[in-house]
Write an enzyme that holds these catalytic residues in place. Structure first.
Site, short mmCIF file in Angstrom:
data_model
loop_
_atom_site.label_atom_id
_atom_site.label_comp_id
_atom_site.label_asym_id
_atom_site.label_seq_id
_atom_site.Cartn_x
_atom_site.Cartn_y
_atom_site.Cartn_z
N SER A 1 -9.65 1.97 3.10
CA SER A 1 -8.79 2.67 2.18
C SER A 1 -7.78 1.79 1.44
CB SER A 1 -8.02 3.75 2.95
OG SER A 1 -7.19 3.17 3.93
N LYS B 1 0.84 -1.20 0.00
CA LYS B 1 0.00 0.00 0.00
C LYS B 1 0.88 1.25 0.00
CE LYS B 1 -3.82 2.14 2.62
NZ LYS B 1 -4.63 2.07 3.85
N SER C 1 -9.67 -0.43 7.43
CA SER C 1 -9.16 -0.33 6.06
C SER C 1 -8.48 -1.55 5.48
CB SER C 1 -8.23 0.86 5.93
OG SER C 1 -8.98 2.03 5.73
#
Ligand code: GLN
Length: 483
Positions: free
Chosen positions: A152, A77, A176
């Site tokens: 997210s 990420k 997330s």
């Protein structure tokens, strides 16, 4: 196809010399090239470096080395800093920022021989539940390209679901990794606060942020956890406690496991198919010998307001450093204040600005006691709910989300609706405890449904054991989208 292997299967074949890391990496890069223009899981693909690292992994293996992730291609990420590779947090304010160091969790993956395929898309500074808040692109759900992947960490979830990585790192502040895992039909673990070093994780809300792992099976997550978990002198909030062997915890046996089902987690407005699939999963646990009991977590409904006060307050402070002076592009206007204003005004997106304003307000003189301090007190009550529950149960089962993945654009103009998609994941985050989401079914539109399994702080071995036993008995996690 090489991209159909799980991480554990790929690892076994690499070890047996049946495949090479270069072949495995190339197969993933080819798939990314073919599919990611539609999905946008990745913000940047580091193909050349990945192939170089793969060749090196193959050389190491020829010399008899056998590091735990030697030759395994993964996605990272883009809120985790990587030396020499752009890191943006999905924000224009960090466009072109190249970190001078690599964070601890990613470095541990590299030291274990893993290969980074690229950096995955995220809501800006991890604020969001759909990746629509990314400053660069919206990630599309591999099961239905018109739907969001969640957020997210939507890019990491979509990469793993779309077989564009064998596993991935994400971050979870309020849900997330669990929420996008549920939306994309993959497995994800949010470890307990302090289990994994946050060094090199660009902070959103420091008392909540935790790095999490994605995999297409619980076993894959355990393999990743074995590498990244553990104390780090660079992060004073990381716990100096022994790290259990998470793979060894996967015994397949949950007879006598005490399972709580919180009545507050079957909320009004929940999609009936979600409740149905989760109830069926609970029956599966009974069939496996677990003992089910209904429990109450009475402060559940306070989780959402408490989370949005505390996380916004911490964000408003953490994001003060992005001023165009030290990081990222600067919109110079000569004097200092106009320069800050232009840089931050243009660099941050609407959701990030909303949170900075809310957080600044909650912390300001005259409002601090009524909002921030009060929220901290209620946070303690939310945590005490879990402390009490874990006196009589080992794990808690619930849906991960009230609905399956929604359509792109559907909630983007309604922040409260968007926030509600995390209503079932926020309490565990506020309490610092461990939680996974694993696939447990599909709705009538073929969208995946997630089962959340929550455990006590540092109860990852029990949570993973329960999730693994469930996956041994079901094949929801083996389903893949027809991309
Ligand atoms: N969706 C939640 C938020 O918008 C949680 C995000 C996260 O866990 N990073 O804050």
């Amino acid at each position: 196809m090489l991209t159909d292997l799980t991480l554990a299967e790929a690892h076994a074949r690499l070890r047996a010399g049946e495949i090479t890391a270069v072949e495995l990496t190339q197969a993933h890069l080819d798939r990314i090239a073919a599919l990611d223009p539609q999905v946008c899981a990745y913000l940047i693909v580091t193909g050349e470096q990945a192939l170089e690292a793969a060749a090196q992994a193959d050389r190491r293996r020829q010399q008899g080395e056998d590091a735990p992730l030697l030759g395994i291609p993964l996605a990272i990420k883009d809120v985790l800093v990587t030396q020499g590779v752009p890191t943006t947090c999905g924000s224009r304010i960090l466009e072109g920022f190249i970190p001078p160091y690599t964070g601890t969790a990613v470095q541990r993956l590299f030291d274990a021989g893993a290969i980074m395929l690229g950096k995955t898309n995220t809501d800006e500074f991890a604020m969001g539940s759909s990746t629509e808040n990314s400053g660069y692109c919206t990630t599309h759900n591999p099961w239905d390209l018109d739907r969001v992947p969640g957020g997210s960490s939507g890019g990491s979830a979509a990469a793993v679901a779309g077989h564009m990585a064998l596993g991935a790192l994400g971050t979870d502040t309020g849900g997330s990794v669990r929420q996008p895992a549920a939306f994309c039909g993959v497995s994800a673990l949010k470890p307990s606060y302090g289990r994994i070093s946050r060094y090199g994780l660009i902070a959103f809300a420091s008392s909540l942020d935790q790095i999490g792992v994605f995999g297409r099976s619980v076993e894959d997550m355990a393999l990743l956890m074995n590498v990244i978990a553990g104390h780090d002198p660079q992060d004073s909030t990381s716990i100096d406690a022994p790290v259990p062997d998470y793979v060894a915890a996967l015994t397949g046996d949950i007879r006598g496991l005490r399972v709580g089902v919180p009545r507050e987690y079957f909320v009004e407005g929940m999609q009936p198919e979600v409740e149905h699939a989760v109830r069926a999963a609970i029956e599966q646990f009974t069939a496996l010998g677990a003992e089910i009991q209904e429990i109450s977590l009475p402060h559940t409904s306070y989780g959402l307001p408490v989370y949005y006060l505390i996380s916004a307050a911490e964000a408003s402070s953490n994001l003060a450093r992005f001023d165009g002076v030290r990081y990222g592009p600067r919109e110079s206007q000569g004097a200092m204040w106009p320069t800050y204003k232009a840089t931050r005004g243009h660099g941050f997106g609407a959701e990030v600005k909303r949170r900075i304003m809310l957080g600044t307000y909650a912390l300001s003189a005259g409002y601090y006691d009524a909002y921030y301090l009060k929220a901290q007190k209620v946070r303690t009550l939310v945590k005490q709910d879990f402390d009490r529950a874990f006196e009589s149960v080992d794990v808690i089962l619930s849906p991960t989300t009230p609905t399956t993945a929604f359509r792109i654009g559907e909630k983007v103009d309604d922040p409260l609706q968007m926030y509600l998609s995390d209503v079932l994941t926020l309490p565990a985050s506020l309490s610092g405890i461990a939680g996974v989401s694993v696939p447990c079914g599909f709705d009538a539109d073929g969208m995946p449904i997630g089962l959340q399994i929550t455990g006590a702080a540092f109860g990852e071995p029990t949570v993973l054991r329960a999730a693994h036993a469930y996956q041994q008995a079901t094949d929801w996690h083996r389903q893949s989208p027809a991309l």
